[in-house]
Design an enzyme around this catalytic site. Structure first.
Site: not given
Ligand code: FAD
Length: 545
Positions: A480
């Site tokens: 997280h």
């Molecule tokens: C295995 C795992 C289990 C989890 N379980 C839970 C759970 O059960 N419940 C919960 O609430 N949270 C859970 N989490 C945490 C939660 O899912 C994350 O905190 C949340 O998804 C983060 O969202 P975000 O939008 O910040 O990043 P992300 O959802 O990771 O989105 C970032 C996106 O940007 C893209 N990207 C990155 N760099 C580039 C680039 N240079 N160019 C183009 N695209 C790019 C990536 O490919 C990705 O699609 C879990 C995390 C993991 C890893």
């Protein structure tokens, strides 16, 4: 919609938990041309959508960045495997699907640290706006939003016994961890429709994909933000360079570029674009656009240790995974009726507790899973060859702060991630208390008959020193991470409370990286809330401008 050298009102980079909602909301009115870029592929892979498929995504390079941290000095030099979704839906397409918002005090603290508009009462409408709560609407929950939230379709005997045992151990009953009152034990809700994962790609892009004013490009890796100097002398983000299937492209933004690359991807893109600590950029030979020491700083994460138990009865997911016949039956049950163990992520119940009674609110989360495994790392997750269950003790408010830095100016290289876990005595003591509580629960009358043996860390771990050694040997990131582009009212913050990058026009960061501190709970729902709120702010500013 073609891309090369085209101009869009908004470019959103990263189609994850935040990027999908932002692109969907910005394109909703039809008034703005929006481009959404995602480094990973589309989300057609079957196992993304089947809740039990979680374990098949955990270390799967097809949909996962599979980062690894630097060696952790307080953890015997171990590295922390960091899965992250690299696919439409981002990490919401590979995560554990637990729906959790955190504690109201987490958000009130954000406001107290200068982030006006981010206190619990102000963010609650956005949690509700996103939500389609199966239990129905109430003051805390919404219906009709894009994000399905449901109870588990399958009732696990062990989950019920865990909850009973937690109550026997003194925790209050809690049927809803998301209404503002966290403490207690009860069932977990999931971002599913009971049968399928509800990623943000499913929730938000489903209806948005057909809009002519929204372009979605997969396999499109953002490599650098371009800047122009405005008439007021302030730099403005004017375009984005990216590799699409390996071929360089540029898209121009007349409105804003919204960076949604997640806790590692967002600081990496800012650093590659010259926004970050000047000395670090200079070391790598990158031009400094603006010296911003907070980019990539303040990395924080929950930290946990799991306790694994051999179960006296073959009623766990291990027993299904280890039996070809039971696997076949479970598969048929799912395909024919949408029911059975495949509808479950295995994490069916849990609780929140205080590691010290003097604390005002919980700092420990217990996650109860109806399966167990020896290890969980980049080699994947394999269940024990016998019936088993797990209780994870998670420390929700660790003092540790780490960094994300570039290893190289190559935009395709993985970043350097350093957590510095176990910074203080409190980090150790809280987790020790959490593990002791988990063990106490397993000795209660409701659960004790199901415990054949504590496998991890094992009954010989008794003293504080034993627990400390276990934590250092077995403790891992709870996945997280937040904070690497933190918002704040101070000029050192990466973003202001409207998530505009300080000192640069036309650029925002919207994802988990902007959180000034990690909420006490899983981080997907808070990230979606941030995306909903940010979308309103972006549209308001566009109307005003
Ligand atoms: C295995 C795992 C289990 C989890 N379980 C839970 C759970 O059960 N419940 C919960 O609430 N949270 C859970 N989490 C945490 C939660 O899912 C994350 O905190 C949340 O998804 C983060 O969202 P975000 O939008 O910040 O990043 P992300 O959802 O990771 O989105 C970032 C996106 O940007 C893209 N990207 C990155 N760099 C580039 C680039 N240079 N160019 C183009 N695209 C790019 C990536 O490919 C990705 O699609 C879990 C995390 C993991 C890893």
């Amino acid at each position: 919609m073609t891309i090369a050298a085209e101009t869009f009102d908004f470019i959103v980079t990263g189609a994850g938990s935040a990027g999908c909602p932002v692109a969907a909301r910005l394109s909703e009115s039809g008034k703005y041309r929006v481009l959404l870029l995602e480094a990973g592929p589309d989300d057609r892979y079957w196992w993304i959508h089947v809740p039990i498929g979680y374990s098949r995504l955990f270390a799967n390079p097809r949909v996962n960045w599979m980062f690894e941290s630097e060696p952790e000095p307080e953890l015997e030099g171990r590295t922390m495997y960091q899965p992250r979704g690299k696919v439409l839906g981002g990490t919401s397409s590979i995560n554990g699907m637990v729906y959790m918002r955190g504690n109201p005090a987490d958000y009130d603290l954000w406001r107290q640290r200068g982030c006006a508009g981010w206190d619990w009462d102000s963010v609650m409408p956005y949690f509700r706006k996103a939500e389609d709560q199966e239990r129905g609407a109430d003051p805390a929950h919404g219906v009709g939003g894009p994000l399905r939230v449901s109870d588990q379709a399958i009732r696990w005997e062990l989950g019920d016994r865990f909850i009973e045992a937690a109550l026997e151990a003194g925790l209050p009953a809690n049927n809803d961890f998301n209404d503002g009152e966290q403490e207690g034990a009860g069932p977990f809700q999931n971002t599913t429709d009971r049968r399928r994962r509800w990623s943000t790609a499913t929730a938000y892009l489903g209806p948005a994909r057909r809009r002519p004013n929204l372009g979605i490009r997969t396999n499109a890796h953002a490599t650098r933000i371009r800047f122009e100097e405005g008439p007021n002398g302030v730099r403005r983000a004017s375009g984005l360079e990216f590799l699409c299937d390996g071929v360089p492209h540029v898209a121009r933004a007349s409105g804003e570029i919204v960076v949604c690359g997640g806790v590692y991807g967002s600081p990496q893109l800012l650093l590659l674009s010259g926004l970050g600590p000047a000395s670090h950029l200079q070391e790598l030979g990158l031009p400094v656009v603006r010296d911003m020491p907070a980019v990539g700083a303040e990395l924080q994460d929950h930290f946990y240790v799991r306790l694994a138990f051999r179960c006296t009865q073959p009623i766990t997911l291990n027993d299904i995974a280890n039996s070809p016949v039971r696997k076949l039956v479970a598969g048929a049950q799912y395909l024919l009726f949408g029911k059975g163990p495949l509808t479950s992520n295995g994490i069916c119940a849990g609780g929140f507790a205080r590691s010290d009674p003097r604390l005002e609110r919980p700092d420990i989360q217990l996650n109860f899973s109806v399966w167990s495994f020896a290890d969980r790392n980049r080699a994947g997750v394999a269940p024990h060859p016998f019936p088993g269950f797990t209780i994870s003790a998670v420390h929700l408010r660790p003092d540790a702060r780490g960094t994300v830095r570039l290893k190289s100016p190559d935009p395709l290289a993985a970043p350097s991630i350093r957590f510095n876990f176990l910074r203080t005595q409190y980090d150790l003591e809280a987790l020790t208390a959490g593990m002791r509580l988990a063990r106490t629960i397993t000795t209660q009358p409701a659960l004790a008959p199901y415990v054949a043996e504590e496998i991890l860390p094992g009954a010989r771990v008794v003293s504080d020193a034993d627990f400390e050694a276990t934590i250092r040997r077995n403790g891992i990131s709870n996945l997280h991470p937040v904070g690497t582009c933190r918002m704040g009212a101070d000029p050192e913050a990466v973003c202001d409370p409207r998530l505009r990058v300080n000192g640069i026009e036309g650029l925002r960061v919207v994802d988990a990286s902007v959180m000034p501190s990690v909420p006490a709970g899983n981080t997907n729902a808070p990230t979606i809330m941030i995306a909903e709120k940010a979308s309103d702010m972006i549209l308001d500013d566009a109307r005003a401008g």
